[in-house]
Design a protein around this motif. Structure first.
Motif, PDB file in Angstrom:
ATOM      1  N   ARG A   3      64.069   1.260 -70.158  1.00  0.00           N
ATOM      2  CA  ARG A   3      63.299   0.268 -71.148  1.00  0.00           C
ATOM      3  C   ARG A   3      62.077  -0.107 -70.221  1.00  0.00           C
ATOM      4  O   ARG A   3      62.041  -0.123 -69.005  1.00  0.00           O
ATOM      5  N   LYS A   4      61.004  -0.631 -71.063  1.00  0.00           N
ATOM      6  CA  LYS A   4      60.078  -1.256 -70.441  1.00  0.00           C
ATOM      7  C   LYS A   4      59.918  -2.625 -70.708  1.00  0.00           C
ATOM      8  O   LYS A   4      59.563  -2.974 -71.946  1.00  0.00           O
ATOM      9  N   ILE A   5      60.200  -3.673 -69.885  1.00  0.00           N
ATOM     10  CA  ILE A   5      60.260  -5.183 -70.336  1.00  0.00           C
ATOM     11  C   ILE A   5      59.014  -5.922 -69.584  1.00  0.00           C
ATOM     12  O   ILE A   5      59.027  -5.485 -68.243  1.00  0.00           O
ATOM     13  N   ILE A   6      58.691  -6.681 -70.387  1.00  0.00           N
ATOM     14  CA  ILE A   6      57.625  -7.455 -69.799  1.00  0.00           C
ATOM     15  C   ILE A   6      57.973  -8.833 -70.033  1.00  0.00           C
ATOM     16  O   ILE A   6      58.053  -9.333 -71.175  1.00  0.00           O
ATOM     17  N   HIS A   7      57.800  -9.779 -68.942  1.00  0.00           N
ATOM     18  CA  HIS A   7      58.082 -11.379 -68.977  1.00  0.00           C
ATOM     19  C   HIS A   7      56.731 -11.884 -69.037  1.00  0.00           C
ATOM     20  O   HIS A   7      56.130 -11.588 -67.904  1.00  0.00           O
ATOM     21  N   GLU A  96      50.695  -8.130 -81.807  1.00  0.00           N
ATOM     22  CA  GLU A  96      49.797  -6.813 -81.758  1.00  0.00           C
ATOM     23  C   GLU A  96      50.305  -5.694 -80.874  1.00  0.00           C
ATOM     24  O   GLU A  96      50.015  -4.566 -81.242  1.00  0.00           O
ATOM     25  N   TYR A  97      51.095  -6.079 -80.193  1.00  0.00           N
ATOM     26  CA  TYR A  97      51.427  -5.120 -79.232  1.00  0.00           C
ATOM     27  C   TYR A  97      52.948  -4.611 -79.399  1.00  0.00           C
ATOM     28  O   TYR A  97      53.394  -3.353 -79.432  1.00  0.00           O
ATOM     29  N   THR A  98      53.989  -5.485 -79.769  1.00  0.00           N
ATOM     30  CA  THR A  98      55.357  -5.186 -80.230  1.00  0.00           C
ATOM     31  C   THR A  98      55.974  -6.396 -81.095  1.00  0.00           C
ATOM     32  O   THR A  98      55.559  -7.526 -80.975  1.00  0.00           O
ATOM     33  N   ASP A  99      56.908  -6.115 -81.902  1.00  0.00           N
ATOM     34  CA  ASP A  99      57.678  -7.109 -82.711  1.00  0.00           C
ATOM     35  C   ASP A  99      58.911  -7.179 -81.991  1.00  0.00           C
ATOM     36  O   ASP A  99      59.750  -8.173 -82.427  1.00  0.00           O
ATOM     37  N   LYS A 100      59.460  -6.656 -81.061  1.00  0.00           N
ATOM     38  CA  LYS A 100      60.579  -6.912 -80.096  1.00  0.00           C
ATOM     39  C   LYS A 100      60.370  -8.065 -79.040  1.00  0.00           C
ATOM     40  O   LYS A 100      59.990  -7.760 -78.045  1.00  0.00           O
ATOM     41  N   ILE A 101      60.168  -9.351 -79.465  1.00  0.00           N
ATOM     42  CA  ILE A 101      59.923 -10.431 -78.964  1.00  0.00           C
ATOM     43  C   ILE A 101      61.017 -11.237 -78.766  1.00  0.00           C
ATOM     44  O   ILE A 101      61.427 -11.721 -79.880  1.00  0.00           O
ATOM     45  N   GLU A 102      61.278 -11.811 -77.583  1.00  0.00           N
ATOM     46  CA  GLU A 102      62.382 -12.845 -77.466  1.00  0.00           C
ATOM     47  C   GLU A 102      61.775 -14.115 -76.799  1.00  0.00           C
ATOM     48  O   GLU A 102      61.450 -14.152 -75.535  1.00  0.00           O
ATOM     49  N   PRO A 103      61.445 -15.064 -77.717  1.00  0.00           N
ATOM     50  CA  PRO A 103      60.934 -16.465 -77.037  1.00  0.00           C
ATOM     51  C   PRO A 103      61.920 -17.117 -76.192  1.00  0.00           C
ATOM     52  O   PRO A 103      63.179 -17.154 -76.606  1.00  0.00           O
ATOM     53  N   VAL A 104      61.281 -17.738 -75.052  1.00  0.00           N
ATOM     54  CA  VAL A 104      62.287 -18.406 -74.260  1.00  0.00           C
ATOM     55  C   VAL A 104      61.957 -19.722 -74.477  1.00  0.00           C
ATOM     56  O   VAL A 104      62.732 -20.779 -74.439  1.00  0.00           O
ATOM     57  N   ALA A 105      60.728 -20.249 -74.514  1.00  0.00           N
ATOM     58  CA  ALA A 105      59.957 -21.524 -74.594  1.00  0.00           C
ATOM     59  C   ALA A 105      58.763 -21.587 -75.063  1.00  0.00           C
ATOM     60  O   ALA A 105      58.284 -20.378 -75.491  1.00  0.00           O
ATOM     61  N   PHE A 106      57.879 -22.381 -75.057  1.00  0.00           N
ATOM     62  CA  PHE A 106      56.531 -22.558 -75.766  1.00  0.00           C
ATOM     63  C   PHE A 106      55.613 -21.595 -74.985  1.00  0.00           C
ATOM     64  O   PHE A 106      54.846 -20.950 -75.349  1.00  0.00           O
ATOM     65  N   ASP A 107      56.054 -21.531 -73.916  1.00  0.00           N
ATOM     66  CA  ASP A 107      55.138 -20.921 -72.633  1.00  0.00           C
ATOM     67  C   ASP A 107      55.733 -19.489 -72.118  1.00  0.00           C
ATOM     68  O   ASP A 107      55.057 -19.162 -71.077  1.00  0.00           O
ATOM     69  N   TYR A 110      60.179 -12.766 -73.343  1.00  0.00           N
ATOM     70  CA  TYR A 110      60.255 -11.388 -73.077  1.00  0.00           C
ATOM     71  C   TYR A 110      59.845 -10.535 -74.112  1.00  0.00           C
ATOM     72  O   TYR A 110      59.996 -10.804 -75.378  1.00  0.00           O
ATOM     73  N   LEU A 111      59.265  -9.291 -73.890  1.00  0.00           N
ATOM     74  CA  LEU A 111      58.735  -8.501 -74.782  1.00  0.00           C
ATOM     75  C   LEU A 111      59.110  -6.975 -74.331  1.00  0.00           C
ATOM     76  O   LEU A 111      59.001  -6.622 -73.160  1.00  0.00           O
ATOM     77  N   ASP A 112      59.737  -6.394 -75.239  1.00  0.00           N
ATOM     78  CA  ASP A 112      60.306  -5.007 -74.880  1.00  0.00           C
ATOM     79  C   ASP A 112      59.063  -3.805 -75.581  1.00  0.00           C
ATOM     80  O   ASP A 112      58.856  -3.803 -76.656  1.00  0.00           O
ATOM     81  N   VAL A 113      58.420  -3.546 -74.597  1.00  0.00           N
ATOM     82  CA  VAL A 113      57.405  -2.534 -74.923  1.00  0.00           C
ATOM     83  C   VAL A 113      57.535  -1.072 -74.699  1.00  0.00           C
ATOM     84  O   VAL A 113      56.631  -0.240 -74.469  1.00  0.00           O
ATOM     85  N   THR A 114      58.962  -0.929 -74.784  1.00  0.00           N
ATOM     86  CA  THR A 114      59.479   0.670 -74.579  1.00  0.00           C
ATOM     87  C   THR A 114      58.450   1.590 -75.312  1.00  0.00           C
ATOM     88  O   THR A 114      58.018   2.619 -75.232  1.00  0.00           O
ATOM     89  N   GLU A 115      58.412   1.186 -76.868  1.00  0.00           N
ATOM     90  CA  GLU A 115      57.806   1.681 -77.973  1.00  0.00           C
ATOM     91  C   GLU A 115      56.922   0.482 -78.325  1.00  0.00           C
ATOM     92  O   GLU A 115      57.369  -0.768 -78.920  1.00  0.00           O
ATOM     93  N   ASN A 116      55.643   0.844 -78.179  1.00  0.00           N
ATOM     94  CA  ASN A 116      54.655  -0.452 -78.695  1.00  0.00           C
ATOM     95  C   ASN A 116      53.597   0.139 -79.729  1.00  0.00           C
ATOM     96  O   ASN A 116      53.515   1.192 -79.929  1.00  0.00           O
ATOM     97  N   LYS A 117      52.940  -0.880 -80.198  1.00  0.00           N
ATOM     98  CA  LYS A 117      52.137  -0.513 -81.352  1.00  0.00           C
ATOM     99  C   LYS A 117      50.563   0.131 -80.881  1.00  0.00           C
ATOM    100  O   LYS A 117      50.365   1.054 -81.613  1.00  0.00           O
ATOM    101  N   PRO A 118      50.098  -0.165 -79.869  1.00  0.00           N
ATOM    102  CA  PRO A 118      49.020   0.634 -79.563  1.00  0.00           C
ATOM    103  C   PRO A 118      49.181   1.988 -78.831  1.00  0.00           C
ATOM    104  O   PRO A 118      48.284   2.583 -78.395  1.00  0.00           O
ATOM    105  N   ARG A 119      50.568   2.151 -78.615  1.00  0.00           N
ATOM    106  CA  ARG A 119      50.932   3.376 -77.866  1.00  0.00           C
ATOM    107  C   ARG A 119      50.458   3.713 -76.561  1.00  0.00           C
ATOM    108  O   ARG A 119      49.940   4.716 -76.270  1.00  0.00           O
ATOM    109  N   ILE A 120      50.430   2.524 -75.717  1.00  0.00           N
ATOM    110  CA  ILE A 120      50.091   2.432 -74.501  1.00  0.00           C
ATOM    111  C   ILE A 120      51.320   2.936 -73.746  1.00  0.00           C
ATOM    112  O   ILE A 120      52.288   2.031 -73.578  1.00  0.00           O
TER     113      ILE A 120
END
Length: 357
Positions: A3-7, A96-107, A110-120
């Protein structure tokens, strides 16, 4: 490990929005809270800018204590509708980068960018691009943590703030976690941290040296979790399709409610807000929960569950809310916070069908 996870963690989010909208606030210690000088010392810090933090001010601190630490602090009343609107703008950028988004709070999210829309392929390049886009579009900065699981990504985003970008790879895990103070490990609260330090567990390296069975005997299920976390193990996915479990509305009062008439009025207003949100979300539920906090910051909750779904009507929720309130506090009324929540949710088109057998 694949996995490629961005917080993503926005930097001093509420304070940064206020400084963006009023540049005169950029060079003063800014505290997002009601001014304790106007509320008889009441109020809690939502966040503070980095100037105020240099005085030791932090979120969840009492506003009165913040004033003592920095008598020259500028207090700004929180504007949560504005913060929510900005948060929505940032989440539009995330999508714009992924639909796999887990909101934690307003600010944060977590984003799972293992497969992402820009294909980066490179998550570092993707995080840099996203940080720049957030700054260009909403004029706010954020810090990002990148790793192969949520636990490490969360720690990484906090490692170098503000405007930080930290990567933790499999090879870096022990070097990253060993010097980490034990309080930084998620799930280790104040009481647990005290007990751990009494046992000689001061950092990640100390934790790593303990056997799993010994950690479980001391800390129960959390011992098992911490045994895994300090080894970089966290199999939790980014929960981007999770169902909302509850819908609620609550309010904190500058002056505590002292009469049943005041409580009834606020229950009515709370029920109106809750019904509107339930209709907006197209949900109904079987359980109603009341939350009451007094001037000593003691919080009591009580719930009532029905076989059938509650009607999304103000008078219904107000009626059962009052019943629950009477069970909690019917004499010596002292209410600093009052809230109602509906849980046990289902879509409105889902109903119980009673069959005559």
């Amino acid at each position: 490990m694949m996995r490629k996870i961005i917080h993503v963690d926005m930097d001093a989010f509420y304070a940064s929005i206020e400084m963006r909208d009023d540049p005169q606030l950029k060079n003063v210690p800014l505290v997002i809270s009601r001014n304790p000088q106007h509320t008889n010392g009441r109020g809690v810090v939502a966040t503070a800018n980095y100037i105020a933090r240099s005085f030791g001010i932090h979120s969840a601190m009492s506003a009165q204590e913040a004033l003592k630490l920095c008598p020259d602090a500028h207090f700004k009343q929180p504007d949560f509708p504005k913060y929510k609107k900005v948060s929505h703008q940032i989440h539009e950028i995330f999508h714009e980068y992924t639909d796999k988004i887990e909101p934690v709070a307003f600010d944060e999210a977590y984003l799972d960018v293992t497969e992402n829309k820009p294909r980066i392929e490179d998550p570092v390049a993707l995080a840099h691009k996203m940080q720049q886009e957030i700054y260009d579009k909403v004029h706010l900065t954020c810090s990002t943590g990148i790793s192969y699981n949520k636990f490490l990504a969360k720690l990484a985003s906090d490692y170098c703030k503000p405007i930080g970008l930290t990567v933790v790879s499999k090879e870096d895990v022990l070097d990253f976690l060993f010097p980490m103070p034990i309080e930084k490990f998620r799930g280790v609260g104040k009481k647990t941290a005290i007990k751990m330090r009494q046992l000689g567990i001061n950092n990640g390296e100390d934790l790593y040296s303990w056997k799993e069975i010994d950690l479980i005997s001391q800390f129960g299920k959390m011992g098992h979790i911490l045994f895994q976390r300090v080894r970089g193990i966290d199999d939790r996915p980014v929960e981007w399709q999770r169902e909302r479990k509850s819908i609620g509305s609550e309010r904190t009062f500058d002056q505590p409610l002292k009469s049943i008439e005041q409580v009834d009025e606020q229950l009515h207003l709370t029920a109106i807000r809750l019904v509107n949100e339930l209709k907006k979300q197209q949900k109904h539920g079987k359980t109603i929960v009341i939350k009451v906090r007094n001037s000593n910051f003691e919080t009591i909750t009580k719930r009532l569950t029905f076989d059938d779904y509650l009607n999304n009507q103000t008078d219904t929720l107000e009626y059962y809310g009052r019943q629950l309130f009477d069970e909690i506090q019917n004499i010596d009324i002292d209410v600093r916070l009052l809230g109602l929540t509906i849980t046990n949710l289902d879509p409105l088109d889902f109903e119980n069908i009673k069959l005559q057998l």
